[in-house]
Design an enzyme around this catalytic site. Sequence first.
Site, PDB file in Angstrom:
ATOM      1  N   SER A  46     -43.959  76.613  63.275  1.00 50.30           N
ATOM      2  CA  SER A  46     -43.158  77.721  63.797  1.00 50.30           C
ATOM      3  C   SER A  46     -42.681  78.527  62.596  1.00 50.30           C
ATOM      4  O   SER A  46     -42.056  77.970  61.690  1.00 50.30           O
ATOM      5  CB  SER A  46     -41.977  77.182  64.597  1.00 50.30           C
ATOM      6  OG  SER A  46     -41.309  78.244  65.232  1.00 50.30           O
ATOM      7  N   GLU A  47     -42.994  79.825  62.573  1.00 50.73           N
ATOM      8  CA  GLU A  47     -42.851  80.572  61.316  1.00 50.73           C
ATOM      9  C   GLU A  47     -41.402  80.797  60.886  1.00 50.73           C
ATOM     10  O   GLU A  47     -41.158  81.230  59.770  1.00 50.73           O
ATOM     11  CB  GLU A  47     -43.623  81.896  61.364  1.00 50.73           C
ATOM     12  CG  GLU A  47     -43.120  82.945  62.327  1.00 50.73           C
ATOM     13  CD  GLU A  47     -43.860  82.903  63.661  1.00 50.73           C
ATOM     14  OE1 GLU A  47     -44.363  81.819  64.031  1.00 50.73           O
ATOM     15  OE2 GLU A  47     -43.916  83.950  64.327  1.00 50.73           O
ATOM     16  N   ASN A  48     -40.432  80.500  61.741  1.00 53.01           N
ATOM     17  CA  ASN A  48     -39.053  80.598  61.277  1.00 53.01           C
ATOM     18  C   ASN A  48     -38.693  79.444  60.332  1.00 53.01           C
ATOM     19  O   ASN A  48     -37.653  79.491  59.682  1.00 53.01           O
ATOM     20  CB  ASN A  48     -38.072  80.672  62.458  1.00 53.01           C
ATOM     21  CG  ASN A  48     -38.285  79.583  63.485  1.00 53.01           C
ATOM     22  OD1 ASN A  48     -39.412  79.247  63.829  1.00 53.01           O
ATOM     23  ND2 ASN A  48     -37.203  79.021  63.973  1.00 53.01           N
TER      24      ASN A  48
END
Lengths: 215, 233
Positions: A46-48
Amino acid sequence: MAWTREDMARRAAQEMEDGFYVNLGIGIPTLVANFIDESIDVTLQSENGMLGMGPFPYEGEEDPDLINAGKQTITELRRTSYFSSADSFAMIRGGHIDLSILGAMEVSESGDIANWMIPGKMVKGMGGAMDLVAGVKRVVVIMDHTSKTGDPKLLKQCSLPLTGTGVVDRIITNLGVFDVTSDGLVLVELAPEMTVGEVRANTEAKFTLSEGLAV
Amino acid sequence: MNKIFPNASAALDGVLFDGMTIMAGGFGLCGIPENAINAILDSGIKDLTIISNNCGVDGFGLGKLLDAKRIRKMVSSYVGENKEFERQYLSGELELEFNPQGTLAERIRAGGAGIPGFYVKTGVGTVIAEGKDHRDFDGETYIMETGLTADLSIVKAWKADTQGNLIYRKTARNFNPMMATAGKVTLAEVEEIVEAGELDGDHIHTPGIFVQRLIRGEFEKRIEQRTTRTREG
């Protein structure tokens, strides 16, 4: 018969291989996680700032410090690691993620993708989409074959502002599966009972047929 | 030197001015410096340039500064959660600079690390590349992006020690560590402050050198998209 959203997600799950690190976009791509073959080991990014994304929490166990890139509450797994957004995009831009599955408004026959902006409407922003298509090893698009008004979305050239140029490897629509190759777009699979004629009637981009489909 | 202040308003005394540039940590509403945002709102400063991945939601987070018309310009990657943002942007009251999320993160990291410019392939062939220096490396085209710094960075961490060493929790880390390095002054707000020595030095995410001011804050931690599953059986 055209594929449903679940059918498209199930087909996209077949893109995954044992050991893959995968980033799933928002919308239909998120559904892909439900169809990953249990015999293979896949880690979702998840890119966060999270590697090893788990399912939604049970009611009452939501943690505001634990969300995915769609800002949804999620859970961690035994393998989970957390990191900063800079490290996250080092993974993405640096080519360490094996597969990105994301939605699109338009894709061109040369693999250009537009999925972040419709001029004249409210501009929401590209988020991590430009970084993902530029950096991830393999980019697979899931989208409806035509727009809500019936217009083709697989085009000779995109009309909307681009997210990336020449970056898409494969497109899964409700009508079939296309590969972007150095020789242009190739139709490699058809949805059940779908004909090449029906696909052609709904596609602006030029495409050829793979060996299995050529009659 | 004591870095600990009783509250955000006290910690920001003498730091704030009209027209300043502020970096605010967080992704969506996760890991946002709620206390500093409220203190900035109370201070009355305006014409702010805010560097933050998002702009809160209507009435919460940076959305509070937006509602009070204190923001002149946003530097963000995604602002789709906010109706007042849309209204101010479309009416021309608010300036907006979009950055791809990874480019934004790296620009902040670079700014804090004393790197004025760097090259990425993100955005080549798109509107993001317009007007930027293009250069080929090993046959592939890249564009130059510049480092970002700010007059003030406001960040949220989980725990700190009295030296300002910070530990973040889960995905509330996001942009906070880079922003802590890129502010001329960095204010960290945390849930707990412990004595120096109580945190394991091997587990520190942000070393205290990057943190000039520190407070223990009160957090609402609003959830933007509450998604759950039902228990089987």
